[in-house]
Design a protein around this motif. Structure first.
Motif, PDB file in Angstrom:
ATOM      1  N   SER A 261      31.235  11.915  22.041  1.00 59.36           N
ATOM      2  CA  SER A 261      31.610  11.641  23.428  1.00 59.36           C
ATOM      3  C   SER A 261      32.539  10.435  23.561  1.00 59.36           C
ATOM      4  CB  SER A 261      30.366  11.446  24.281  1.00 59.36           C
ATOM      5  OG  SER A 261      29.546  10.472  23.701  1.00 59.36           O
ATOM      6  N   TRP A 262      32.397   9.438  22.681  1.00 59.14           N
ATOM      7  CA  TRP A 262      33.285   8.269  22.824  1.00 59.14           C
ATOM      8  C   TRP A 262      34.736   8.666  22.539  1.00 59.14           C
ATOM      9  CZ3 TRP A 262      36.321   6.781  18.795  1.00 59.14           C
ATOM     10  CH2 TRP A 262      35.942   7.212  17.508  1.00 59.14           C
ATOM     11  N   LEU A 263      34.924   9.527  21.526  1.00 66.81           N
ATOM     12  CA  LEU A 263      36.276   9.947  21.181  1.00 66.81           C
ATOM     13  C   LEU A 263      36.874  10.784  22.311  1.00 66.81           C
ATOM     14  CD1 LEU A 263      38.506  10.051  19.087  1.00 66.81           C
ATOM     15  CD2 LEU A 263      37.498  12.121  18.181  1.00 66.81           C
TER      16      LEU A 263
ATOM     17  N   ARG B  27       3.708  16.253  10.885  1.00 64.75           N
ATOM     18  CA  ARG B  27       2.919  15.045  10.639  1.00 64.75           C
ATOM     19  C   ARG B  27       3.608  13.837  11.247  1.00 64.75           C
ATOM     20  NH1 ARG B  27      -0.239  18.128  10.261  1.00 64.75           N
ATOM     21  NH2 ARG B  27      -1.518  18.857   8.522  1.00 64.75           N
ATOM     22  N   SER B  28       2.893  13.123  12.077  1.00 70.72           N
ATOM     23  CA  SER B  28       3.389  11.944  12.819  1.00 70.72           C
ATOM     24  C   SER B  28       4.837  12.111  13.274  1.00 70.72           C
ATOM     25  CB  SER B  28       3.249  10.638  12.045  1.00 70.72           C
ATOM     26  OG  SER B  28       2.981  10.858  10.694  1.00 70.72           O
ATOM     27  N   VAL B  29       5.072  13.190  13.984  1.00 68.85           N
ATOM     28  CA  VAL B  29       6.431  13.453  14.478  1.00 68.85           C
ATOM     29  C   VAL B  29       6.693  12.619  15.732  1.00 68.85           C
ATOM     30  CG1 VAL B  29       7.923  15.168  15.549  1.00 68.85           C
ATOM     31  CG2 VAL B  29       6.625  15.754  13.502  1.00 68.85           C
ATOM     32  N   ARG B  30       7.798  11.904  15.680  1.00 66.77           N
ATOM     33  CA  ARG B  30       8.237  11.145  16.863  1.00 66.77           C
ATOM     34  C   ARG B  30       9.669  11.575  17.172  1.00 66.77           C
ATOM     35  NH1 ARG B  30       5.543   6.369  17.669  1.00 66.77           N
ATOM     36  NH2 ARG B  30       3.855   6.066  16.177  1.00 66.77           N
ATOM     37  N   VAL B  31       9.972  11.735  18.457  1.00 66.48           N
ATOM     38  CA  VAL B  31      11.341  12.092  18.841  1.00 66.48           C
ATOM     39  C   VAL B  31      11.829  11.083  19.870  1.00 66.48           C
ATOM     40  CG1 VAL B  31      12.845  13.872  19.812  1.00 66.48           C
ATOM     41  CG2 VAL B  31      10.864  14.540  18.445  1.00 66.48           C
ATOM     42  N   PHE B  32      13.041  10.615  19.645  1.00 68.60           N
ATOM     43  CA  PHE B  32      13.639   9.658  20.584  1.00 68.60           C
ATOM     44  C   PHE B  32      14.904  10.253  21.174  1.00 68.60           C
ATOM     45  CE2 PHE B  32      11.391   7.431  17.308  1.00 68.60           C
ATOM     46  CZ  PHE B  32      10.725   6.415  17.958  1.00 68.60           C
ATOM     47  N   TYR B  33      15.057  10.114  22.483  1.00 67.85           N
ATOM     48  CA  TYR B  33      16.350  10.365  23.109  1.00 67.85           C
ATOM     49  C   TYR B  33      16.935   8.995  23.412  1.00 67.85           C
ATOM     50  CZ  TYR B  33      14.953  15.225  23.829  1.00 67.85           C
ATOM     51  OH  TYR B  33      14.567  16.518  23.645  1.00 67.85           O
ATOM     52  N   SER B  34      18.015   8.627  22.758  1.00 69.99           N
ATOM     53  CA  SER B  34      18.502   7.233  22.770  1.00 69.99           C
ATOM     54  C   SER B  34      17.334   6.333  22.399  1.00 69.99           C
ATOM     55  CB  SER B  34      19.082   6.846  24.134  1.00 69.99           C
ATOM     56  OG  SER B  34      20.145   7.676  24.460  1.00 69.99           O
ATOM     57  N   GLU B  35      16.849   5.513  23.336  1.00 70.49           N
ATOM     58  CA  GLU B  35      15.729   4.633  23.006  1.00 70.49           C
ATOM     59  C   GLU B  35      14.409   5.141  23.582  1.00 70.49           C
ATOM     60  OE1 GLU B  35      15.917   2.346  20.709  1.00 70.49           O
ATOM     61  OE2 GLU B  35      17.975   3.109  20.583  1.00 70.49           O
ATOM     62  N   THR B  75      21.450  19.535  17.967  1.00 70.78           N
ATOM     63  CA  THR B  75      22.640  19.763  18.794  1.00 70.78           C
ATOM     64  C   THR B  75      22.733  18.763  19.943  1.00 70.78           C
ATOM     65  OG1 THR B  75      21.461  21.315  20.209  1.00 70.78           O
ATOM     66  CG2 THR B  75      22.622  22.232  18.324  1.00 70.78           C
ATOM     67  N   ILE B  76      21.658  17.988  20.139  1.00 70.64           N
ATOM     68  CA  ILE B  76      21.697  17.030  21.248  1.00 70.64           C
ATOM     69  C   ILE B  76      22.091  15.666  20.713  1.00 70.64           C
ATOM     70  CG2 ILE B  76      20.320  15.892  23.026  1.00 70.64           C
ATOM     71  CD1 ILE B  76      18.552  18.431  22.974  1.00 70.64           C
ATOM     72  N   GLU B  77      23.128  15.107  21.316  1.00 68.21           N
ATOM     73  CA  GLU B  77      23.576  13.795  20.880  1.00 68.21           C
ATOM     74  C   GLU B  77      22.488  12.771  21.186  1.00 68.21           C
ATOM     75  OE1 GLU B  77      27.791  11.821  21.405  1.00 68.21           O
ATOM     76  OE2 GLU B  77      27.785  13.832  22.253  1.00 68.21           O
ATOM     77  N   ASP B  78      22.398  11.719  20.387  1.00 69.43           N
ATOM     78  CA  ASP B  78      21.442  10.629  20.618  1.00 69.43           C
ATOM     79  C   ASP B  78      19.992  11.049  20.430  1.00 69.43           C
ATOM     80  OD1 ASP B  78      23.542   8.991  21.346  1.00 69.43           O
ATOM     81  OD2 ASP B  78      23.364   9.524  23.471  1.00 69.43           O
ATOM     82  N   CYS B  79      19.761  12.185  19.800  1.00 69.51           N
ATOM     83  CA  CYS B  79      18.369  12.577  19.599  1.00 69.51           C
ATOM     84  C   CYS B  79      17.994  12.270  18.150  1.00 69.51           C
ATOM     85  CB  CYS B  79      18.195  14.064  19.890  1.00 69.51           C
ATOM     86  SG  CYS B  79      16.519  14.617  19.610  1.00 69.51           S
ATOM     87  N   ARG B  80      16.845  11.603  17.964  1.00 67.22           N
ATOM     88  CA  ARG B  80      16.452  11.169  16.627  1.00 67.22           C
ATOM     89  C   ARG B  80      15.011  11.626  16.377  1.00 67.22           C
ATOM     90  NH1 ARG B  80      14.701   6.097  15.241  1.00 67.22           N
ATOM     91  NH2 ARG B  80      15.045   5.399  17.367  1.00 67.22           N
ATOM     92  N   VAL B  81      14.750  12.165  15.191  1.00 69.00           N
ATOM     93  CA  VAL B  81      13.398  12.647  14.872  1.00 69.00           C
ATOM     94  C   VAL B  81      12.846  11.846  13.699  1.00 69.00           C
ATOM     95  CG1 VAL B  81      12.048  14.652  14.158  1.00 69.00           C
ATOM     96  CG2 VAL B  81      14.014  14.961  15.658  1.00 69.00           C
ATOM     97  N   GLU B  82      11.585  11.391  13.838  1.00 67.24           N
ATOM     98  CA  GLU B  82      10.900  10.720  12.721  1.00 67.24           C
ATOM     99  C   GLU B  82       9.682  11.524  12.334  1.00 67.24           C
ATOM    100  OE1 GLU B  82       9.890   6.763  13.818  1.00 67.24           O
ATOM    101  OE2 GLU B  82      11.983   6.091  13.924  1.00 67.24           O
TER     102      GLU B  82
END
Lengths: 458, 271
Positions: A261-263, B27-35, B75-82
């Protein structure tokens, strides 16, 4: 008192009327036990509108009819021997009388009957002006009084004002539409005039373009074959699309599907700046940089490439319309519902497979529409081709040679000394009309395609 | 108070006994959207051949969790999985793993029917063609027919396979999407509120279909309808604000929930 001060005066009167309405409605509200239908502002507006609108209407009508009426009176009073002048001469005479009346730009001796007619003209104009002011003033007053008398709690001023606003907006929209219609009709009329000199068959199917200038006189009136010009336009436009469509489309795909998105937020405006560069700048660029470059590349390869050619003009025009293609396609690709992408990705398709097999087919109608809009833009483009296409209205199929287009020819026929009654100038209208019909057809087809297929994926 | 009537629950009890081995494990799944932490550490197994329902109020993370199971969150930007998610013991977030193959094994059916703008035939043939599952036209025809039959759609569309899939009714479209998903022979099927856009009759058909499919696939279904969860699932997991509150046999969850939050939700006190 000229018309500008008249309108200013009317506006001031309206402001006063507004205050009158405001005060009256407050007074009524105090004495009447019933609750007023609308807030005082609306009664103010209603009175102001009643003051201004009828007067303005009269003003418009008067300005429209006044010249014709005065003219017929003046002409009617002319000495008998001048009664059967041809129409063109009458308008020349009226111009001259106007000059005499105002005392500016009078050429030659003023005959006694001319002086008399000019005096009559001045007198009539003064009378008409006075009558107009009187009528407008009395209408404005009457409007204020009538509206003021009608202010009572049951008067739905708010709804009345709403209607006036709707009418005002409709009139504004009508101006745009009527302008278009007017332009088309005037072009049509002049084009018909042209076709009285040259037969439509000769114009639409002639293969030679050689409009001798009328000053060279006797040797016929030249040949006005449209085909070389149309072919030039087509060739340049096709080259432009060959440049713009692949680059524009791929840019759009990258921007819509891959770019972070920044680009995207940086690159998109930069690309759109391309569309903001004046076309004359592109033309200069084509003439000074691109043309010579192509010519030297041609030398290297041993091919004859003219510096000003269909290729040069088409290439630069292609660069110019890249942003149209890319930004329209981008919008359309982003409109493809995310659920379709998810569906494809969820089946284990890669991103490019998804784009090729799902996103692009879904977006195709819109993209085709974007191409057609870009094409109609290319066909109507003028400055680049004037400078870079070489202006040679000859029918040939070599894109490395100079060509001429419809737009360039219009420019050529109307620059310099022109006599607007000769086919050499009038042909511009026929050419313009042809161009207009072509781009209109392209736009209609494009919009039809876009609309027809859009509903399918909503 | 609105309890699920007991006769609805446990219809699938006999088949639920079969489920024993874990197909997928989180197992201990965490998902973050940005913060923002949308999933706050979830441990959950999906057994072989079971239907597991995820229920919970809107925004509780059940759809997000479902999407971590085939990495659709990528496919979602800023999405992080632990944390770790395994399929047959293989970590699906391992960088060396081929996401494309994973999604062929773990298929997905979405909330809104999303047939491609292609013919019915091409919709179903899309996956097999991509993965090269068919050896020629005849083979492909067979896969398409089988998938449509299993989705219970064959009889309705066999005469118009070349017509656009978007021309079907909503329920038919959703069954087409299910046929499309099973055409690539996945092992697990994820369904994200598959009936939320459908009328009750179409819903009943889909539920019937889920029941039949469960003999061959593991199915995880997100639903807002507790009746639906009760009707189709062997086990039910209750999500609340990004946490897994309770997972148990469906019958137990709907009759004697362990946790007061679950009870409050299924009795309609909030949600």
């Amino acid at each position: 008192m000229n018309n500008l001060t008249l309108i200013a005066g009317l506006l001031m009167l309206m402001a006063v009327a507004y205050q009158i309405g405001l005060m009256r409605s407050r007074a009524v509200a105090r004495t009447d036990s019933e609750r007023m239908h609308s807030r005082p502002v609306y009664y103010g507006w209603l009175v102001a509108l009643w003051c201004g609108v009828p007067a303005l209407f009269v003003f418009g009508l008067w300005s429209l009819l006044e010249p014709a009426v005065i003219r017929s009176i003046v002409i009617g009073a002319l000495p008998a021997e001048l009664a059967d002048m041809p129409a063109q001469q009458v308008s020349v005479l009226m111009n001259r009388l106007g000059h005499i009346a105002s005392g500016f730009g009078v050429a030659g001796e003023v005959a006694p009957w001319e002086a008399a007619a000019a005096e009559q003209l001045t007198r009539l104009q003064a009378i008409s002006q006075l009558a107009k002011i009187a009528l407008m003033a009395s209408l404005a007053m009457a409007g204020v009084l009538m509206a003021r008398r009608h202010i009572r709690p049951s008067l739905r001023a708010r709804n009345h004002v709403e209607k006036v606003i709707a009418a005002l907006l409709a009139i504004c929209a009508g101006v745009a539409v009527l302008t278009t219609v007017g332009i088309v009709f005037s072009m049509f009329g002049e084009a018909m005039h042209f076709f009285s000199f040259v037969s439509p068959m000769e114009f639409f199917f002639g293969t030679t373009w050689n409009p001798r200038f009328s000053t060279t006189g006797a040797g016929g009136q030249g040949e006005f074959g449209l085909l070389p010009l149309l072919w030039g336009t087509l060739m340049v436009s096709i080259i432009a699309l060959l440049v713009a469509v692949p680059i524009g489309l791929m840019t759009a795909i990258y921007m819509a599907e891959y770019a972070p998105s920044w680009l995207r937020s940086v690159a998109k405006p930069v690309i759109e700046v391309l569309a903001g560069i004046p076309t004359i700048v592109y033309g200069v660029f084509a003439l000074m940089v691109v043309g010579p470059f192509f010519a030297s590349v041609g030398d290297m390869l041993g091919i004859q490439i003219r510096a000003t050619s269909a290729l040069t003009a088409g290439f630069v025009m292609g660069v110019m319309i890249i942003p149209f293609v890319s930004s329209l396609s981008d919008d359309i690709i982003t409109q493809v519902p995310q659920s379709l992408r998810d569906g494809s990705l969820g089946l284990g398709a890669t991103r490019s497979e998804t784009i090729r097999q799902v996103v692009l087919p879904a977006a195709l109608p819109g993209i085709v529409g974007a191409f057609l809009l870009a094409a109609s833009r290319a066909i109507g483009e003028t400055m680049i081709v004037v400078l870079a296409a070489g202006n040679s209205p000859v029918l040939h199929a070599n894109p490395l040679e100079a060509v001429s287009t419809v737009t360039v020819t219009i420019v050529n026929q109307l620059t310099g000394d022109t006599d607007f009654a000769s086919p050499q100038s009038l042909v511009a209208f026929a050419l313009g009309l042809t161009l207009f019909v072509i781009t209109l057809a392209l736009n209609v087809v494009a919009l039809y395609i876009v609309r027809k297929y859009r509903e399918q994926y909503d | 108070m609105k309890m699920i009537s007991p006769d609805v629950i446990g219809q699938r009890k006999e088949s639920s006994e079969v489920a024993s081995k874990a197909k997928m494990s989180a197992r201990s799944v965490r998902v973050f959207y940005s913060e923002v932490e949308a999933i706050k550490g979830i441990d959950l197994d999906i057994m072989e051949n079971e239907v597991i329902a995820f229920i919970g109020p809107s925004g509780c993370g059940k759809s997000t969790f479902l999407r971590t199971l085939n990495r659709m969150n990528d496919t979602i930007e800023d999405c992080r999985v632990e944390g770790t998610v395994t399929l047959d013991g293989q970590d699906i977030y391992d960088p060396s793993l081929d996401v494309v193959m994973l999604r062929a094994q773990v298929g997905m059916v979405f909330q809104k029917p999303n047939p491609f703008p292609k013919s019915i035939y091409d919709n179903v043939a899309y996956g097999p063609k991509l993965h090269g599952l068919a050896r020629g036209r005849g083979d492909l025809d067979e896969i398409v027919e089988n998938s449509l039959r299993r989705a219970g759609l064959w009889d309705e569309v066999k005469d118009r396979l070349d017509k656009p899939g978007t021309g079907l009714s909503g329920g038919q479209q959703q069954r087409l999407c299910i046929a499309r998903a099973i055409a690539v022979s996945p092992e697990v099927i994820l369904m994200d509120e598959p009936c939320s856009a459908l009328d009750p009759i179409a819903t009943a058909k889909i539920e019937e279909l889920i029941d039949e499919l469960s003999s061959q696939y593991s199915i995880a279904i997100v639903t807002h309808s507790m009746q639906q969860a009760a009707r189709v699932s062997d086990r039910t997991a209750y999500f609340h604000l990004g946490e897994l509150i309770e997972v148990n046999n469906t019958e137990k969850v709907f009759t004697q929930p362990d946790h007061h939050l679950t009870e409050a939700y299924i009795t309609g006190r909030f949600g």
